[in-house]
Design a protein around this motif. Structure first.
Motif, PDB file in Angstrom:
ATOM      1  N   LEU A 163       0.835  -1.203   0.000  1.00  0.00           N
ATOM      2  CA  LEU A 163       0.000   0.000   0.000  1.00  0.00           C
ATOM      3  C   LEU A 163       0.870   1.254   0.000  1.00  0.00           C
ATOM      4  CD1 LEU A 163      -2.779   1.336   0.232  1.00  0.00           C
ATOM      5  CD2 LEU A 163      -2.626   1.060   2.710  1.00  0.00           C
ATOM      6  N   MET A 164       1.942   1.273   0.795  1.00  0.00           N
ATOM      7  CA  MET A 164       2.830   2.435   0.828  1.00  0.00           C
ATOM      8  C   MET A 164       3.437   2.696  -0.551  1.00  0.00           C
ATOM      9  SD  MET A 164       2.783   3.682   3.878  1.00  0.00           S
ATOM     10  CE  MET A 164       1.166   3.081   4.342  1.00  0.00           C
ATOM     11  N   ARG A 165       3.859   1.633  -1.222  1.00  0.00           N
ATOM     12  CA  ARG A 165       4.461   1.797  -2.548  1.00  0.00           C
ATOM     13  C   ARG A 165       3.419   2.265  -3.564  1.00  0.00           C
ATOM     14  NH1 ARG A 165       7.280  -2.991  -1.031  1.00  0.00           N
ATOM     15  NH2 ARG A 165       5.697  -4.261  -2.092  1.00  0.00           N
ATOM     16  N   ALA A 166       2.233   1.662  -3.518  1.00  0.00           N
ATOM     17  CA  ALA A 166       1.203   2.009  -4.501  1.00  0.00           C
ATOM     18  C   ALA A 166       0.742   3.448  -4.342  1.00  0.00           C
ATOM     19  CB  ALA A 166       0.021   1.051  -4.377  1.00  0.00           C
ATOM     20  N   ALA A 167       0.669   3.941  -3.094  1.00  0.00           N
ATOM     21  CA  ALA A 167       0.183   5.301  -2.847  1.00  0.00           C
ATOM     22  C   ALA A 167       1.172   6.362  -3.296  1.00  0.00           C
ATOM     23  CB  ALA A 167      -0.137   5.473  -1.371  1.00  0.00           C
ATOM     24  N   ALA A 168       2.411   5.962  -3.594  1.00  0.00           N
ATOM     25  CA  ALA A 168       3.416   6.945  -4.016  1.00  0.00           C
ATOM     26  C   ALA A 168       3.092   7.557  -5.369  1.00  0.00           C
ATOM     27  CB  ALA A 168       4.794   6.283  -4.052  1.00  0.00           C
ATOM     28  N   VAL A 169       2.182   6.966  -6.134  1.00  0.00           N
ATOM     29  CA  VAL A 169       1.837   7.521  -7.452  1.00  0.00           C
ATOM     30  C   VAL A 169       0.738   8.574  -7.355  1.00  0.00           C
ATOM     31  CG1 VAL A 169       2.462   5.338  -8.541  1.00  0.00           C
ATOM     32  CG2 VAL A 169       0.066   5.780  -7.984  1.00  0.00           C
TER      33      VAL A 169
END
Length: 987
Positions: free
Chosen positions: A530-536
């Motif tokens: 989730l942390m990685r995906a929200a970076a976009v």
């Protein structure tokens, strides 16, 4: 008309000689007066020079500063603002932010002239100092702490207050409590046992009559109105037991002004709540009416303590002060003005009834008193919106202030209260939570082979009263809409990842929930994904990247697929909006953004939407995994979970579920439709435009957000064409009884004898009654007022609505004829500002103060408070003013519209116009607006009021919704002014 304060020789109290200026300022835009040892009149130019040289006693220095200098650079002495003194000595008490407001709050008459204004400030200071001197010891101890801290920061009033406290003889052996850390002094909340399901009982006519009589007696009202009694008896129908699934006992009730609607429904509501041991929710659209209803509940109880136990005002979380936010703002306050303001706010925190900082007992004018150059003013760090939890960052039981949290107190109190006074938006959200809780309980009971508990089976909103019922449609429209914008997506990123690179609080999801996921490797993995995906998602600075255009027409440098989509959408708006302007006669306001229909979308938008939808799906999947993990922990580890952890999990689940199961799927559905080509879209209209409950039709469009004439954001919107359908599905059908009440609920068209037309047809459409099997009953109780004798209506025929200067001159002449007490309503902010600039100084030369929304540095509620306090002032505003005005008595005696308030022909309205009946729909909405505005004029039997329309093309049919006895008179401006003077001032 209020009497002027009697002028007397200035007798400055003894302590003022050493601790305060000897000069007080009375001010109007035309002239000023200095009271004191050197009493004298001043011109405005002389006051500008004095303002930077000599400290003065003033009221609302921020407003005076704006009137004198606007945004120009200027020198300023350290003035003594009496509003600050009032906020310190009478925290959480109401006061309109003006000299008149201070005078009325302290028991003096309204001062009418600058001389009287200046003199009454001395009297107000004397009264406030006496209040502090005789205050309880605990109050003086806390005040002592604040004064000592503020004296170190150079607060002008500190020496005077210290002298007062010294005279009050505080015992030396008492240790003063903290001046800022006031959360240590707040009372902790206590859990209440579950109330259980209400009994299935009915009310008799005798019970309702007796309850109404008792309430009127407590309120000290001897008058018995047959209209009020009729309304109360009809309202009791909604409290009968429910006999059919998905069919509440529903009543549409129009009660004319003066019927006594509020006590008319509160009497049976309270009687039923006591008899059935149940709870009734009363919902309003405006904050002003919420306050009014709460005040009216005094008539229901014999003692204030009983009322405090049984009545609660409930609002969304974003209305209550977050103590942790406040604490962290205090830690960052270093300048003298910031610390002084922090102490004043801390005193409000300690004495507030419920911590509602947005619309409760907080003086919303207080932050405006900060010097313009102070960091807190520049960065808006001590404003109400900066001190609430509007981003869902609450840590619940992990917060150090959880046991004294205002939100938790309100939620717990609401569980045991008999009357909950809420707003329409909260009711819609609460209904969705009720359905979620019932569905979850049903699933859990089925899995465990158990029966569902009674208190879960019945929704909390089983008995509902919608006051201001004509706004239910708008509230449902907002609650059940989908909106994807740069700001919305940026807020989601911040909610997930926290404030990246920022020092202030804003912990991300991992920091808030990490310890609750310990030992669960799958959940930890989902969190990392989730942390990685929200970076976009859009990051800091998104507004400039998506709205500033390069020579090629694109954005500066969009970051991520959402920003890239918004740049493409902005391009489509540019192209389509130009075409729309050529076809439309509607003149857009400079403060309104552009818009266009979403379909058919440009190829670049479709491609960007496909990429953005995939990015959102990558966020939704791990977010759902976290929801399921926490749900499993709640259901599988009931005995192993600590109570504090359970509270944190349940609180976190509300935010997680709303985003994972409602927000993100709605965004993806909106984007997926944009990816279809024209052929697929036209071939699948039925399935793709059918969304929500029972296939409700929706409309999609793009728009821009504008602030001060500059585009700051781009939005994708999806609304129900008929939001009353989800309203019926989620709010009405689960309820047992629903009352929709308003003074302007029916269409208002006169029905000829023998005609069978339903005057409530539009109300049935807009309240969701048409989506119930048995529909709703409807009643109309006429006003008891004699409108033929109390009101006049003029349509002026010789003023061009297209000529702003002619409209301004007409407004000025009307306001002078009415001697103030006038409200000017505009359909465009641009015209409002132009008229204000034109008539402000001429009116002040006539002794009339002029205030204006979008001009003066005051909140709408504060503007209305000042207008109510000053009986010879005038106010310019838009729809927000019209909805919020409740000014009984002579303070409001004239309302003037610059033109007919037709609905704005935007994309959403065009879709609804086609759905609900074309021109007839436009007429009905406009009739309702005019009727609502007219209803503000006559609030009591001795009121007299004039309604003026400065649009000669106004069709007579639009005034058919006004009360019986109101005659439309078409005449010239000169004829109207003569008639107004004779009507309002016959002597």
């Amino acid at each position: 008309m209020s009497e002027d304060v009697t002028l007397k020789p200035p007798e400055t109290p003894v302590w003022w000689r050493d601790h305060a200026p000897k000069a007080a300022l009375g001010y109007s835009p035309a002239r000023a007066f200095i009271a004191g040892e050197d009493a004298r009149s001043l011109s405005v130019n002389e006051l500008r020079e004095l303002w930077g040289r000599e400290p003065l006693i003033v009221a609302n220095a921020a407003l005076v500063r704006t009137r004198l200098f606007g945004n120009r650079q200027h020198r300023e002495a350290r003035h003594f603002d009496v509003l600050e003194l009032f906020a310190f000595i009478r925290p959480a008490q109401f006061c309109a932010p003006s000299v008149a407001g201070l005078a009325l709050a302290c028991g003096y008459a309204e001062p009418q002239t600058p001389e009287a204004q200046a003199q009454v400030l001395f009297d107000v200071i004397t009264r406030l100092c006496e209040d502090l001197k005789v205050a309880p010891l605990g109050f003086r101890l806390v005040a002592q702490s604040g004064v000592r801290l503020m004296e170190k920061q150079g607060w002008p009033w500190a020496p005077l207050l210290q002298a007062v406290l010294d005279e009050s003889q505080i015992p030396a052996d008492y240790v003063p409590p903290p001046a800022l850390d006031v959360w240590t002094l707040l009372e902790e909340w206590e859990d209440q046992p579950p109330e259980g399901q209400a009994r299935a009982v009915s009310l008799t006519e005798e019970e309702v009559g007796a309850a109404l009589d008792a309430n009127l007696a407590r309120a000290g009202l001897d008058e018995r109105r047959p209209e009020q009694r009729e309304f109360a008896q009809k309202a009791r129908d909604i409290f009968a037991p429910k006999f059919m699934k998905d069919q509440p006992n529903m009543l549409l009730a129009e009660a004319g002004t003066g019927v006594g609607k509020t006590l008319g429904y509160l009497a049976p509501a309270h009687a039923w709540a006591r008899k059935a041991q149940g709870q009734v929710w009363v919902s309003t659209y405006t904050k002003a009416l919420q306050k009014q209803i709460y005040n009216d509940t005094r008539a229901l109880f014999d003692s204030p303590h009983e009322r405090a136990e049984q009545v609660v005002v409930r609002k969304g979380r974003e209305n209550y002060l977050c103590l942790l936010n406040f604490q962290e703002r205090l830690n960052g306050a270093h300048s003298q003005p910031e610390i002084i303001m922090a102490v004043l706010m801390a005193r409000w925190v300690l004495y507030s009834r419920d911590g509602d900082i947005m619309s409760g007992d907080f003086p919303t004018w207080l932050p405006s008193l900060l010097p313009p150059s102070s960091p807190a003013h520049v960065f808006q760090t001590l404003t109400p919106s900066a001190l609430v939890d509007r981003r869902g960052e609450c840590t619940y039981a992990a917060c150090p202030h959880y046991r004294v949290c205002f939100i938790e107190k309100s939620v717990r109190k609401a569980k045991s209260a008999t009357l909950v006074i809420a707003n329409h938006a909260l009711v819609m959200a609460q209904a969705a939570y009720d359905l979620r809780d019932v569905a979850r309980a049903e699933m859990e009971a089925e899995l465990n082979g158990e029966d569902m508990q009674d208190e879960v089976a019945v929704p909390a909103l089983s008995r509902l009263i919608f006051d201001e019922g004509h706004h239910v449609f708008e509230a449902a429209d907002s609650a059940f809409a989908t909106r994807l914008s740069g700001l919305e997506a940026f807020e989601l990123r911040r909610w997930i990842r926290g404030n990246e690179g920022r020092s202030r609080r804003g912990r991300g999801l991992e920091a808030r929930l990490g310890d609750l996921l310990s030992g669960d490797d799958a959940s930890k993995q989902a969190m990392q994904e989730l942390m990685r995906a929200a970076a976009v998602l859009p990051a800091e600075g998104f507004s400039q990247r998506i709205t500033v255009r390069t020579q090629s027409g694109g954005g500066l440098d969009p970051v991520g697929p959402i920003e890239a989509l918004l740049v493409e959408v902005y391009g489509q708006i540019d192209i389509r909006q130009g075409e729309a302007r050529l076809r439309s006669r509607f003149s857009a306001d400079g403060e309104q953004g552009g818009e266009c229909e979403a379909h058919p979308c440009l190829e670049g938008v479709a491609l960007a939407a496909k990429t953005a939808a995939r990015a959102l799906a990558a966020i939704e999947a791990p977010l759902l995994a976290l929801v399921r993990a926490l749900e499993d922990r709640l259901s599988n580890g009931k005995e192993d979970i600590e109570p504090a952890d359970r509270i944190r999990i349940e609180g976190a689940l509300r935010g997680l579920e709303r985003r994972a199961r409602m927000l993100l799927p709605a965004w993806r559905a909106l984007l997926q439709q944009l990816t279809l080509d024209d052929e697929a879209l036209s071939g699948a209209t039925a399935s793709l435009l059918e969304r929500g409950p029972e296939g409700a039709q929706t409309i999609d469009w793009f728009s821009t957000e504008v602030i001060r004439g500059r585009v700051v954001d781009v939005c994708l919107n999806r609304h129900y064409v008929d939001p009353s359908l989800p309203l019926a599905e989620y709010v009405l059908k689960p309820a047992h009884g629903v009352l929709v009440a308003s003074a302007t609920l029916s269409d208002g068209i006169k029905v000829e004898e023998g005609e069978s037309r339903d005057i409530f047809a539009l109300a049935r459409q807009r309240t969701g009654a048409n989506h119930l099997v048995m529909g709703a009953k409807a009643i109309r109780v006429a006003s008891p007022f004699d409108y033929a004798a109390q009101a006049r209506l003029f349509v002026v025929t010789d003023v061009s609505r297209e000529d702003a200067r002619s409209v301004g001159a007409a407004m000025q002449a009307l306001f002078v004829a009415a001697k103030g007490g006038a409200l000017g309503l505009f359909t465009a902010i641009r015209r409002l500002k132009a008229v204000y600039e034109q008539i402000n100084k001429p009116l002040s030369e006539q002794g009339l103060s002029l205030y204006a929304q979008h001009v003066d540095p005051l909140d709408v509620s504060d503007l209305i408070s000042v207008f109510r306090a000053e009986h010879h002032s005038c106010l310019l505003g838009t729809d927000a003013i019209r909805d919020g005005v409740d000014v009984p008595g002579p303070a409001l005696r004239l309302i003037a519209f610059d033109r007919i308030p037709w609905p704005r022909p935007d994309t959403l309205h065009r879709a609804r116009r086609q759905h609900f009946g074309a021109r007839l729909y436009d007429d009905a909405l406009t009739r309702a607006k005019l009727a609502q505005a007219f209803g503000r004029l006559i609030r009591r039997k001795d009121d007299r009021g004039v309604f003026v329309m400065l649009d000669s093309a106004a069709p007579t049919r639009l005034f058919s919704g006004l009360p019986e006895g109101v005659l439309v008179q078409r005449c010239t401006l000169a004829e109207a002014i003569t008639a107004i003077e004779m009507f309002l001032y016959p002597d």
